[in-house]
Design a protein around this motif. Structure first.
Motif, short mmCIF file in Angstrom:
data_model
loop_
_atom_site.label_atom_id
_atom_site.label_comp_id
_atom_site.label_asym_id
_atom_site.label_seq_id
_atom_site.Cartn_x
_atom_site.Cartn_y
_atom_site.Cartn_z
N THR A 284 18.86 -10.55 -23.58
CA THR A 284 18.94 -10.27 -22.19
C THR A 284 19.12 -11.61 -21.21
O THR A 284 19.62 -11.50 -20.11
N THR A 285 19.03 -12.80 -21.96
CA THR A 285 19.40 -13.89 -21.05
C THR A 285 20.53 -14.02 -21.00
O THR A 285 21.18 -14.14 -19.77
N GLN A 286 21.62 -13.70 -21.96
CA GLN A 286 23.09 -13.81 -21.89
C GLN A 286 23.64 -12.71 -21.10
O GLN A 286 24.69 -12.96 -20.54
N TRP A 287 22.99 -11.43 -21.25
CA TRP A 287 23.49 -10.51 -20.21
C TRP A 287 23.36 -11.08 -18.76
O TRP A 287 24.35 -10.78 -17.89
N GLY B 186 17.83 -9.30 -15.94
CA GLY B 186 17.76 -9.69 -17.24
C GLY B 186 17.02 -10.90 -17.48
O GLY B 186 16.34 -11.25 -18.43
N SER B 187 16.78 -11.95 -16.59
CA SER B 187 16.02 -12.97 -16.54
C SER B 187 14.39 -12.63 -16.70
O SER B 187 13.75 -13.13 -17.34
N LEU B 188 14.05 -11.51 -15.93
CA LEU B 188 12.79 -11.13 -15.87
C LEU B 188 12.38 -10.41 -17.13
O LEU B 188 11.30 -10.64 -17.69
N VAL B 189 13.17 -9.54 -17.80
CA VAL B 189 12.96 -9.09 -19.11
C VAL B 189 12.99 -10.14 -20.36
O VAL B 189 12.07 -10.08 -20.90
N ALA B 190 13.82 -11.11 -20.00
CA ALA B 190 13.71 -12.41 -21.11
C ALA B 190 12.46 -12.93 -20.87
O ALA B 190 11.79 -13.38 -22.09
N ALA B 191 12.06 -13.08 -19.74
CA ALA B 191 10.40 -13.89 -19.64
C ALA B 191 9.49 -12.95 -20.25
O ALA B 191 8.73 -13.74 -21.00
N ALA B 192 9.69 -11.77 -19.93
CA ALA B 192 8.40 -10.93 -20.56
C ALA B 192 8.65 -10.93 -21.99
O ALA B 192 7.32 -11.03 -22.62
N LEU B 193 9.69 -10.97 -22.67
CA LEU B 193 9.87 -10.97 -24.24
C LEU B 193 9.35 -12.21 -24.55
O LEU B 193 8.86 -12.33 -25.63
N ALA B 194 9.81 -13.38 -24.13
CA ALA B 194 9.31 -14.65 -24.49
C ALA B 194 7.90 -14.77 -24.65
O ALA B 194 7.12 -15.39 -25.42
N ALA B 195 7.06 -14.26 -23.51
CA ALA B 195 5.85 -14.31 -23.36
C ALA B 195 5.22 -13.63 -24.57
O ALA B 195 3.81 -14.13 -24.93
#
Length: 429
Positions: free
Chosen positions: A26-29, A190-199
């Motif tokens: 998600t980050t790289q997308w 992508g940034s918001l989804v990546a943040a949610a996954l990292a949490a």
């Protein structure tokens, strides 16, 4: 420790690895989406004109900032909970993307556009370094080559998919400032989804396991660059990989600048082969295909030949490709080169990743990866800037492409010299 094959199916059953992959994808997308949207706004926007120096400035904005702050940010990755870094940095990046999109819609240029874009790129590089240093905490070291090969290659392909998504969305929304701004804004998803996954990672799960012993973060930050450089030089196999990667990025920077100009000003459509932003999209897809092949080839090559010989083969193939492109300098040749250079460059990068992750201590890993980003990005930006100064406006510069081939040869020689330093320091060799 010799690398072992676990298999993709077993790797993705590893919960921590699977979640880290999702954060990376998600980050790289989002990165690919943002870079393509900004590149389209600067280079392929009918409301703006771009010469080689403007193209070089845009690429520098996307790639240079983390290389400037990297040695210091790397020290923070060796002291702060990396889960919190991945979570917070992705949220900050989403906010900055909103700012950039607003500036693009308003028709902003110069510092008003480049400063917030610099900030986005800087945070993005921080996130990618965090993902790299976190990997040994979710995968056993004997499986790092395989796990990193898939993660980095699939992540790069995902970035290419993000770029292709931006290109397609521009065709639907529009290619002017308003359309470019809307496409740029989409990258926040992508940034918001990546943040949610990292949490979702437990606190402390991604390290660091220990710190360098300095009493303050400030002291560690100030010594970040020197620490990373010393750790790299102290390990000849890592230093050799860095040298090979640096020469690839220099050569690839020249090729990238010339390709952008050729697609924009020199080439004409030839049947299914397109020019302009659509043609650049075809080149991105071919480069992504090269990355995919590299993911399959690199583990096999490393197990069969070892990292040094694998790097040598990749550099030799890249040399031949650059020379062929310089001679032909046609649309089909440039597209074929995109595939081959994507393949060979990714092989060199994967070997460098494995060297760093497998041979550098965890307490300094973030700072070495920060130095890695300097090698990866500053060399590229320097080459782009030099090519912009030397290239004609339409990008037809076969001598520059021949110079890129020479860089690969020099990289091969320097790589072997570093490895010889390792052999000479080993008793009985």
């Amino acid at each position: 420790m010799r690398p072992e094959r676990l298999g993709f199916a077993r790797l993705v059953r590893t919960r921590g690895y699977r979640r880290l992959l999702a954060v990376r994808f998600t980050t790289q997308w989002a990165d690919g989406m943002f870079q393509a949207a900004l590149g389209g706004a600067v280079l392929f926007n009918p409301e703006r004109q771009a010469d080689p120096l403007a193209v070089a400035a845009g690429l520098a904005v996307l790639l240079l900032p983390y290389s400037v702050i990297g040695p210091f940010a790397g020290a923070l990755l060796d002291r702060w909970d990396r889960r919190r870094v991945l979570l917070g940095a992705n949220l900050v990046r989403a906010a900055l993307v909103v700012v950039v999109a607003a500036v693009v819609v308003a028709g902003g240029t110069g510092p008003a556009l480049y400063l917030p874009a610099l900030a986005v790129a800087g945070v993005s590089r921080f996130v990618l370094a965090g993902l790299s240093v976190a990997l040994p905490h979710v995968v056993p070291r004997r499986h790092l080559v395989e796990a990193n090969t898939f993660a980095v290659t699939a992540g790069a392909a995902t970035a290419a998919l993000g770029g292709a998504s931006a290109i397609g969305l521009r065709e639907l929304i529009g290619t002017g400032d308003a359309g470019s701004g809307a496409v740029t804004l989409t990258a926040i998803v992508g940034s918001l989804v990546a943040a949610a996954l990292a949490a979702g990672f437990p606190r402390g799960r991604l390290g660091p396991d220990r710190t360098d012993g300095r009493p303050s973060t400030v002291g560690s930050v100030l010594h970040g660059f020197a620490d990373g450089a010393r750790a790299t030089i102290a390990t000849p196999s890592v230093a050799a990989s860095f040298v090979a990667l640096a020469t690839h990025r220099l050569a690839f920077g020249i090729s990238t600048l010339l390709s952008l100009l050729l697609f924009r000003y020199a080439f004409a459509d030839a049947g299914p082969l397109l020019t302009g932003m659509a043609g650049l999209g075809q080149a991105v897809v071919l480069a992504a295909a090269g990355l995919g092949i590299a993911a399959l080839l690199t583990p096999w090559m490393v197990r069969r030949w070892g990292r040094p010989r694998t790097v040598r083969v990749a550099l030799l193939v890249a040399t031949a490709t650059q020379l062929t492109t310089a001679v032909l300098l046609s649309l089909p040749a440039v597209l074929a080169a995109a595939f081959v250079l994507g393949l060979t460059g990714q092989i060199v990068k994967l070997c460098t990743d494995a060297a760093v992750q497998g041979e550098v201590g965890d307490e300094v890993l973030g700072r070495v990866f920060a130095l890695y980003d300097i090698v990866f990005n500053v060399g590229y930006v320097v080459a782009v800037a030099a090519a912009a100064l030397l290239s004609p406006p339409d990008g037809r510069a076969p001598l520059l492409l021949a110079g890129a081939a020479l860089l690969y040869v020099l990289g091969l020689v320097a790589h072997d010299l570093q490895l010889r330093r390792k052999r000479e320091s080993t008793p009985g060799t």
